[in-house]
Design an enzyme around this catalytic site. Structure first.
Site, PDB file in Angstrom:
ATOM      1  N   TYR A  13       0.851  -1.197   0.000  1.00 39.26           N
ATOM      2  CA  TYR A  13       0.000   0.000   0.000  1.00 39.26           C
ATOM      3  C   TYR A  13       0.879   1.236   0.000  1.00 39.26           C
ATOM      4  O   TYR A  13       1.853   1.308   0.750  1.00 39.26           O
ATOM      5  CB  TYR A  13      -0.906   0.022   1.242  1.00 39.26           C
ATOM      6  N   THR A  24      -2.688   6.676 -22.249  1.00 37.19           N
ATOM      7  CA  THR A  24      -2.655   5.321 -21.703  1.00 37.19           C
ATOM      8  C   THR A  24      -1.290   4.733 -22.019  1.00 37.19           C
ATOM      9  O   THR A  24      -0.658   5.090 -23.014  1.00 37.19           O
ATOM     10  CB  THR A  24      -3.744   4.431 -22.317  1.00 37.19           C
ATOM     11  N   LYS A  54      -1.184   1.160 -25.152  1.00 40.89           N
ATOM     12  CA  LYS A  54      -1.501   1.128 -26.589  1.00 40.89           C
ATOM     13  C   LYS A  54      -0.190   1.217 -27.373  1.00 40.89           C
ATOM     14  O   LYS A  54       0.616   0.311 -27.288  1.00 40.89           O
ATOM     15  CB  LYS A  54      -2.486   2.258 -26.935  1.00 40.89           C
ATOM     16  N   ASP A  62      -5.478  14.597 -25.361  1.00 40.02           N
ATOM     17  CA  ASP A  62      -5.622  13.199 -24.958  1.00 40.02           C
ATOM     18  C   ASP A  62      -4.813  12.350 -25.938  1.00 40.02           C
ATOM     19  O   ASP A  62      -5.246  12.086 -27.060  1.00 40.02           O
ATOM     20  CB  ASP A  62      -7.107  12.813 -24.984  1.00 40.02           C
ATOM     21  N   ARG A  92      -1.183  -2.055 -18.780  1.00 41.40           N
ATOM     22  CA  ARG A  92      -2.484  -1.386 -18.842  1.00 41.40           C
ATOM     23  C   ARG A  92      -2.530  -0.283 -17.781  1.00 41.40           C
ATOM     24  O   ARG A  92      -2.359  -0.565 -16.593  1.00 41.40           O
ATOM     25  CB  ARG A  92      -3.544  -2.455 -18.562  1.00 41.40           C
ATOM     26  N   GLU A 100      -0.547   4.818  -0.517  1.00 45.32           N
ATOM     27  CA  GLU A 100      -1.346   6.039  -0.749  1.00 45.32           C
ATOM     28  C   GLU A 100      -0.479   7.274  -0.547  1.00 45.32           C
ATOM     29  O   GLU A 100       0.268   7.366   0.436  1.00 45.32           O
ATOM     30  CB  GLU A 100      -2.541   6.069   0.204  1.00 45.32           C
TER      31      GLU A 100
HETATM   32  N1  DSN Z   1      -9.494   1.950 -25.381  1.00 48.41           N
HETATM   33  C1  DSN Z   1     -10.085   2.866 -26.257  1.00 48.41           C
HETATM   34  C2  DSN Z   1      -9.920   2.450 -27.672  1.00 48.41           C
HETATM   35  O1  DSN Z   1     -10.087   1.287 -28.016  1.00 48.41           O
HETATM   36  O2  DSN Z   1      -9.640   3.309 -28.457  1.00 48.41           O
HETATM   37  C3  DSN Z   1     -11.490   3.040 -25.912  1.00 48.41           C
HETATM   38  O3  DSN Z   1     -11.594   3.335 -24.556  1.00 48.41           O
END
Ligand code: DSN
Length: 435
Positions: A59, A243, A246, A209, A252, A61
């Site tokens: 933990y 993210t 990707k 984003d 993830r 925090e």
């Molecule tokens: N993960 C995103 C995508 O597939 O583009 C959607 O949240």
């Protein structure tokens, strides 16, 4: 493929054969079918190992040096390493590596920089935006007043680009507190400079984003939305979210980058505003991914991702499909099925391709007449198959398989034959953890 879960997870196999059998089947699926979902990738073995490390027991925090639990001396070092590597990768003043996902990173920005009810200008969801960009079924659309801009009409390879005139007019009339750019289904590069000018003209905060394109940015094949020396200081976005799983090819998770002006508000928004204990095992894996992303091989990989996407887009056009915006500058492409066959929906096409061993997702196209559940389009991406080593020759083969499967979609024997051809192709390009 003779290797299975028991080779990679021998302890899981011994302790929980039922789960191991499911993992085994998923490993086989990932290695014997084509993974063309634009938001997926194969992480390295090192990223997988860090994700499965002992840090999951802890933990923590708070933030490095300011934790609410004891025993965080090594956890602090892990999180500092991840933050420092990330800041260096993007030339950012501040980084927060704790968001559990891209949606949490976006939520952190809204919580930290907005008040409920504030106006936010973002991209229309049916033209490439994300659920967290104001969908009425998402918290973003329920707690903030989202308004949207879209893309220009289709026009060969010059249309279906962000409509900057429309964006600017809406911004001037509505004076949003925040402008959100960046998308989940927009194949073209977004130039941050005119958006910065629009944001400055109304005193709005500018958020990019980069969920999809973070790896492309790190690899130098997409402009850094934080701005670059060529733009001069402060000519980029104030905040960048993304993210890590990707194009970035990490575990993830999510992350936020910002100028130092917003660092405190954003950190407070993520913890204690939104999340509790950070996932330090995932943060360790993010640190590994950021190190991998700083290497020349990663830049080379990202060039091949884009090259493969361009070739796949052109080859699909030859098969009779229209690609939205006439192609791609990035890792993804959006196929409009209506020219190929007006009766074929994205939902049906996705299911047919699944049966043929080709994994992708249905997606709305700009001005789609079908719902988000049915759609008239398919989205394809090349990050995962490029990680396995596939190149342009394989993309030509993949396009031909997609065309054949959708043309002969009512012939089960053809779909079975294609599934077999796909498995043979994939066996020549084993993904991690097989390599
Ligand atoms: N993960 C995103 C995508 O597939 O583009 C959607 O949240």
């Amino acid at each position: 493929m003779s290797l299975g879960a028991s080779d990679f997870y021998p302890t899981v196999s011994a302790a929980d054969p039922e789960l191991a059998a499911i993992l085994d089947r998923e490993l086989t699926r990932q290695s014997s079918t084509l993974q063309l979902i634009a938001s997926e990738n194969f992480t390295s073995r090192a990223v997988l190992e860090a994700t499965g490390s002992v840090l999951t027991n802890k933990y923590a925090e708070g933030y490095p040096g300011k934790r609410y639990y004891g025993g965080n001396v090594f956890v602090d070092r892990v999180e500092e390493l991840a933050r420092d590597r990330l800041k260096a990768l993007f030339g950012a003043e501040h980084a927060n590596v704790q968001p559990h996902a891209g949606a949490n990173a976006n939520a952190g920005v809204y919580i930290g920089l907005l008040k409920p009810g504030d106006t936010v200008l973002a991209m229309r969801l049916d033209q490439g935006g994300h659920l967290t960009h104001g969908s009425p079924v998402n918290f973003s659309g329920q707690y903030y007043r989202f308004i949207s801009y879209g893309v220009t009409p289709a026009n060969g390879d010059t249309g279906e680009r962000i409509d900057l005139d429309q964006l600017s007019d809406i911004a001037k009339n509505e004076r949003p507190r925040l402008i959100v750019v960046g998308a989940t289904a927009y194949p073209r590069i977004i130039d941050i400079a005119p958006l910065r000018e629009i944001a400055d003209s109304i005193g709005a905060i500018l958020m990019f984003d980069a969920a999809h394109v973070a790896g492309l940015i790190a690899g130098g094949v997409y402009p850094n939305p934080l701005g670059s020396s060529e733009h001069g200081p402060n000519k980029g976005a104030d905040v960048v979210t993304f993210t890590t799983h990707k194009t970035m090819r990490g575990p993830r998770g999510g992350a936020i980058l910002s100028t130092s002006q917003y660092s405190q508000a954003l950190d407070k928004a993520i913890f204690p505003g939104l999340q509790g204990g950070p996932l330090e095992h995932v943060i360790a894996a993010k640190a590994v991914a950021f190190l991998e992303a700083s290497r020349p091989e990663f830049a080379n990989y990202q060039s091949r991702v884009v090259e493969n996407a361009k070739v796949l887009a052109s080859a699909l056009e030859v098969e009779g499909f229209r690609t939205v915006s006439g192609g791609t500058d990035t890792h993804l492409l959006l196929v409009d099925l209506t020219k190929f066959d007006p009766e074929l929906s994205g939902k049906e096409a996705q299911e047919v391709l699944d049966a043929a061993g080709i994994t992708c997702n249905r997606n709305q196209i700009p001005y789609d007449i079908r719902s988000p559940f049915i759609t008239s389009g398919l989205r394809f991406g090349t990050p995962a198959m490029t990680t396995t080593g596939m190149g342009t020759d394989e993309m030509l083969e993949v396009a031909a398989l997609i065309g054949r499967a959708l043309r002969e979609r009512n012939n089960e024997d053809t779909l079975a034959a294609i599934r077999n051809e796909v498995a043979i192709l994939c066996s020549k390009f084993p993904p991690p953890p097989f390599v």
